[in-house]
Design a protein around this motif. Structure first.
Motif, PDB file in Angstrom:
ATOM      1  N   LEU A   1     -21.176 -60.411   6.724  1.00 23.58           N
ATOM      2  CA  LEU A   1     -20.932 -58.794   6.658  1.00 23.58           C
ATOM      3  C   LEU A   1     -19.759 -58.619   7.598  1.00 23.58           C
ATOM      4  CD1 LEU A   1     -24.350 -59.076   7.030  1.00 23.58           C
ATOM      5  CD2 LEU A   1     -23.989 -56.968   5.814  1.00 23.58           C
ATOM      6  N   THR A   2     -18.917 -57.569   7.011  1.00 24.61           N
ATOM      7  CA  THR A   2     -17.706 -56.991   8.122  1.00 24.61           C
ATOM      8  C   THR A   2     -17.761 -55.617   8.031  1.00 24.61           C
ATOM      9  OG1 THR A   2     -16.458 -58.998   7.485  1.00 24.61           O
ATOM     10  CG2 THR A   2     -15.328 -57.241   8.577  1.00 24.61           C
TER      11      THR A   2
ATOM     12  N   LYS B   1     -30.908 -55.746   3.180  1.00 26.60           N
ATOM     13  CA  LYS B   1     -31.301 -54.803   4.177  1.00 26.60           C
ATOM     14  C   LYS B   1     -30.327 -54.654   5.469  1.00 26.60           C
ATOM     15  CE  LYS B   1     -35.144 -55.537   7.526  1.00 26.60           C
ATOM     16  NZ  LYS B   1     -36.237 -56.336   8.149  1.00 26.60           N
ATOM     17  N   THR B   2     -29.589 -55.674   5.812  1.00 27.96           N
ATOM     18  CA  THR B   2     -28.622 -55.540   6.683  1.00 27.96           C
ATOM     19  C   THR B   2     -27.457 -54.409   6.254  1.00 27.96           C
ATOM     20  OG1 THR B   2     -28.990 -57.922   7.285  1.00 27.96           O
ATOM     21  CG2 THR B   2     -27.298 -56.672   8.526  1.00 27.96           C
ATOM     22  N   SER B   3     -26.986 -54.984   4.850  1.00 20.53           N
ATOM     23  CA  SER B   3     -25.874 -54.250   4.570  1.00 20.53           C
ATOM     24  C   SER B   3     -26.094 -52.585   4.609  1.00 20.53           C
ATOM     25  CB  SER B   3     -25.460 -54.481   3.263  1.00 20.53           C
ATOM     26  OG  SER B   3     -25.047 -53.747   2.304  1.00 20.53           O
ATOM     27  N   ALA B   4     -27.552 -52.292   4.051  1.00 16.93           N
ATOM     28  CA  ALA B   4     -27.792 -50.795   4.088  1.00 16.93           C
ATOM     29  C   ALA B   4     -27.818 -50.265   5.493  1.00 16.93           C
ATOM     30  CB  ALA B   4     -29.220 -50.766   3.445  1.00 16.93           C
ATOM     31  N   LEU B   5     -28.383 -50.918   6.470  1.00 18.32           N
ATOM     32  CA  LEU B   5     -28.580 -50.734   7.803  1.00 18.32           C
ATOM     33  C   LEU B   5     -26.941 -50.424   8.415  1.00 18.32           C
ATOM     34  CD1 LEU B   5     -31.022 -50.510   9.573  1.00 18.32           C
ATOM     35  CD2 LEU B   5     -30.159 -52.638  10.779  1.00 18.32           C
ATOM     36  N   LEU B   6     -26.025 -51.306   7.922  1.00 19.28           N
ATOM     37  CA  LEU B   6     -24.657 -51.095   8.376  1.00 19.28           C
ATOM     38  C   LEU B   6     -24.047 -50.020   7.953  1.00 19.28           C
ATOM     39  CD1 LEU B   6     -23.659 -53.235  10.418  1.00 19.28           C
ATOM     40  CD2 LEU B   6     -22.623 -54.482   8.613  1.00 19.28           C
ATOM     41  N   GLU B   7     -24.180 -49.610   6.755  1.00 21.70           N
ATOM     42  CA  GLU B   7     -23.659 -48.556   6.219  1.00 21.70           C
ATOM     43  C   GLU B   7     -24.203 -47.298   6.893  1.00 21.70           C
ATOM     44  OE1 GLU B   7     -21.627 -48.415   3.676  1.00 21.70           O
ATOM     45  OE2 GLU B   7     -21.866 -49.873   2.345  1.00 21.70           O
TER      46      GLU B   7
ATOM     47  N   GLY C   1     -15.067 -47.776   9.317  1.00 18.75           N
ATOM     48  CA  GLY C   1     -14.619 -48.075   8.005  1.00 18.75           C
ATOM     49  C   GLY C   1     -15.636 -48.418   7.204  1.00 18.75           C
ATOM     50  N   LYS C   2     -15.044 -49.125   6.144  1.00 17.62           N
ATOM     51  CA  LYS C   2     -15.856 -49.885   5.314  1.00 17.62           C
ATOM     52  C   LYS C   2     -16.893 -50.784   5.745  1.00 17.62           C
ATOM     53  CE  LYS C   2     -12.946 -51.184   2.307  1.00 17.62           C
ATOM     54  NZ  LYS C   2     -12.068 -51.781   1.446  1.00 17.62           N
ATOM     55  N   VAL C   3     -17.996 -51.202   4.948  1.00 11.54           N
ATOM     56  CA  VAL C   3     -18.911 -52.387   5.014  1.00 11.54           C
ATOM     57  C   VAL C   3     -18.514 -53.331   4.038  1.00 11.54           C
ATOM     58  CG1 VAL C   3     -21.166 -53.276   5.363  1.00 11.54           C
ATOM     59  CG2 VAL C   3     -20.714 -51.206   6.325  1.00 11.54           C
ATOM     60  N   ASN C   4     -18.163 -54.552   4.306  1.00 16.05           N
ATOM     61  CA  ASN C   4     -17.752 -55.664   3.179  1.00 16.05           C
ATOM     62  C   ASN C   4     -18.782 -56.539   3.276  1.00 16.05           C
ATOM     63  OD1 ASN C   4     -15.360 -54.253   2.568  1.00 16.05           O
ATOM     64  ND2 ASN C   4     -14.212 -55.478   3.927  1.00 16.05           N
ATOM     65  N   VAL C   5     -19.374 -57.096   2.205  1.00 18.81           N
ATOM     66  CA  VAL C   5     -20.157 -58.380   2.259  1.00 18.81           C
ATOM     67  C   VAL C   5     -19.600 -59.546   1.581  1.00 18.81           C
ATOM     68  CG1 VAL C   5     -22.236 -56.716   2.653  1.00 18.81           C
ATOM     69  CG2 VAL C   5     -21.775 -57.679   0.357  1.00 18.81           C
ATOM     70  N   GLU C   6     -19.990 -60.711   2.092  1.00 17.13           N
ATOM     71  CA  GLU C   6     -19.574 -61.943   1.237  1.00 17.13           C
ATOM     72  C   GLU C   6     -20.948 -62.815   1.290  1.00 17.13           C
ATOM     73  OE1 GLU C   6     -15.844 -64.405   1.140  1.00 17.13           O
ATOM     74  OE2 GLU C   6     -15.889 -62.885   2.282  1.00 17.13           O
TER      75      GLU C   6
ATOM     76  N   VAL D   1     -15.473 -55.979  12.976  1.00 15.01           N
ATOM     77  CA  VAL D   1     -16.611 -56.923  13.337  1.00 15.01           C
ATOM     78  C   VAL D   1     -17.250 -57.637  12.242  1.00 15.01           C
ATOM     79  CG1 VAL D   1     -18.744 -56.989  14.626  1.00 15.01           C
ATOM     80  CG2 VAL D   1     -16.806 -55.196  15.425  1.00 15.01           C
ATOM     81  N   SER D   2     -17.306 -58.967  12.021  1.00 14.08           N
ATOM     82  CA  SER D   2     -18.000 -59.714  11.248  1.00 14.08           C
ATOM     83  C   SER D   2     -19.239 -60.472  11.595  1.00 14.08           C
ATOM     84  CB  SER D   2     -17.034 -60.823  10.603  1.00 14.08           C
ATOM     85  OG  SER D   2     -15.836 -60.081   9.932  1.00 14.08           O
ATOM     86  N   PHE D   3     -19.993 -60.672  10.973  1.00 13.13           N
ATOM     87  CA  PHE D   3     -21.191 -61.565  11.378  1.00 13.13           C
ATOM     88  C   PHE D   3     -21.793 -62.211  10.148  1.00 13.13           C
ATOM     89  CE2 PHE D   3     -24.759 -58.547  10.839  1.00 13.13           C
ATOM     90  CZ  PHE D   3     -24.029 -57.330  10.729  1.00 13.13           C
TER      91      PHE D   3
END
Ligand code: ASP
Ligand code: MG
Length: 409
Positions: free
Chosen positions: A266-267, A318-324, A333-338, A307-309
């Protein structure tokens, strides 16, 4: 009394014939006047099956009931093995974690052992009986059954070896030992003869599944020598030992290569570059019990940074929802997932005394035209995140570059 501890994994006791096979091996290895303690896992996929059964009944069962349920798998296999041994004419007794006196803390499904009362075990051993212990379980102070985390029978075995001051702890499994890489990915992988605790710990936490990493931690702490070997043949396996002097001086710089395809990246972009922001992001994630692995933060440009991790893939949504949510709060800014990433790592204590290991790793990947997305290092490990489709090729080329196929010569 000289005592040996053996542990047999789920595949070694998967059905009646295999249990009989283990019984024969156990009896054969019993030495007159010596004690033999045998720890078993649940038969085959029993633990997974119990977990999925519980899901059909209650998707969010209490952890206490979960432990009460999944600990039964080992109770079955231990009783059956004791019966098989007795049927072959030797004396045996099966014991649960409670009967053995394995006391743990309160954290159901991932409990830690803090005390073992070995009196009952010693009594049985002195009576000439082979003690068959149900692995993976203990009891807490309230007398509730607890379990030690997936793969926890390894930890039971090592802990018993430590309290009984056993001469050796043999971990029997369905492979011949610990390999320089997963042979399904790297066909040239060879069995490692000797590996030190720290290397084994790195490999186990990177996903080498032959032995639970908590068991290795325990073995290191109490200096228990582990012998990981097959229950289906007589070949010697891999010894897991303390780092002996010179181990890092040997020609073997890298002990193994590991490939993990189970993480996602995630970034969060345009993060304000101010004190306290990273703490805020990762505290939030930790509070949600999400284990973060690699983290990188870019150099700041105009007061902002990316910041990426990485996290285990099942935690991605779950992490991406939290990060948003956090991104909104800190005005990032944006949250990108890979999702399609792989982490390839090289491990070896030899790195400490051989310069240029990182350079060789990066050059090897460059030659293969594999792009590196993230890098992290420890004293004895270097990991690179690459695209998922490059993962296997990366592992094979590194295995070859560090001449791991020649290790045994
Ligand atoms: N049966 C447990 C599991 O599957 C414990 C073990 O096998 O060591 O995780
Ligand atoms: Mg297991």
């Amino acid at each position: 009394m000289k005592i040996t501890v053996q542990k047999y994994g789920g595949s070694s006791v998967a059905d009646a014939d295999r249990i009989k096979n283990v019984a024969r091996r156990v009896i054969k290895s019993q030495q007159p006047g010596e004690g033999l303690v045998v720890v078993v896992s649940a038969m085959g996929d029993t633990t997974d099956e119990l977990i999925s059964l519980s899901q059909q009944i209650n998707p969010e069962p209490s952890e206490r009931e979960m432990d009460q349920l999944i600990s039964t798998g080992e109770q079955i296999s231990s009783a059956l093995l004791a019966m098989a041994i007795e049927h072959n004419g030797a004396k045996a007794v099966s014991l649960t974690g409670n009967q053995v006196g394995i006391q743990t803390d309160d954290s159901h499904t991932k409990a830690r052992i803090f005390k073992i009362d070995s009196r009952k075990m010693i009594e049985e051993l002195e009576g000439g009986r082979i003690v068959v212990v149900a692995g993976f379980q203990g009891i807490n102070i309230k007398k509730d059954v607890t379990t030690l985390g997936r793969g926890g029978s390894d930890t039971t075995a090592v802990a018993l070896a430590a309290v009984l001051n056993a001469d050796s702890c043999e971990i029997y499994t369905d492979v011949d030992g610990v390999y320089t890489a997963d042979p399904r990915v790297v066909p040239d992988a060879v069995k490692i003869e000797k590996i030190c605790y720290d290397e084994m710990l790195e490999l186990a936490s990177l996903g080498t599944k032959v032995i639970q990493n908590r068991a290795v931690e325990f073995a290191k702490k109490f200096n228990v020598v582990l012998h990981v070997r097959s229950s289906f043949n007589e070949r010697p396996g891999t010894l897991v030992i303390e780092e002996v002097e010179g181990m890092s001086m040997e020609k073997v710089v890298i002990r193994g290569v590991s490939l993990n395809q189970e993480e996602a990246k995630l970034t969060i972009t345009l993060v304000p570059d101010k004190p306290g922001i990273a703490a805020r992001i990762f505290k939030n994630i930790a509070e949600n019990n999400i284990n973060v692995d690699m983290i990188i933060q870019n150099v700041s440009a105009q007061g902002f940074t990316d910041v990426s991790f990485t996290v285990p893939r099942p935690e991605l949504a779950k992490t991406s929802a939290l990060l948003e949510k956090i991104a909104g709060e800190i005005e990032a800014g944006k949250v990108n997932v890979e999702e399609k990433i792989a982490k390839v790592s090289i491990v070896g204590v030899g790195m400490k005394s051989h310069p240029g290991v990182a350079a060789t790793m990066f050059e090897t990947l460059a030659r293969e035209k594999i792009n590196i997305m993230m890098i992290s290092t420890s004293e004895i490990k270097i990991s690179c995140v690459v695209r998922s489709e490059d993962g296997e090729r990366a592992a094979r080329s590194l295995h070859q570059a560090f001449e791991l196929d020649r290790e045994e010569e």
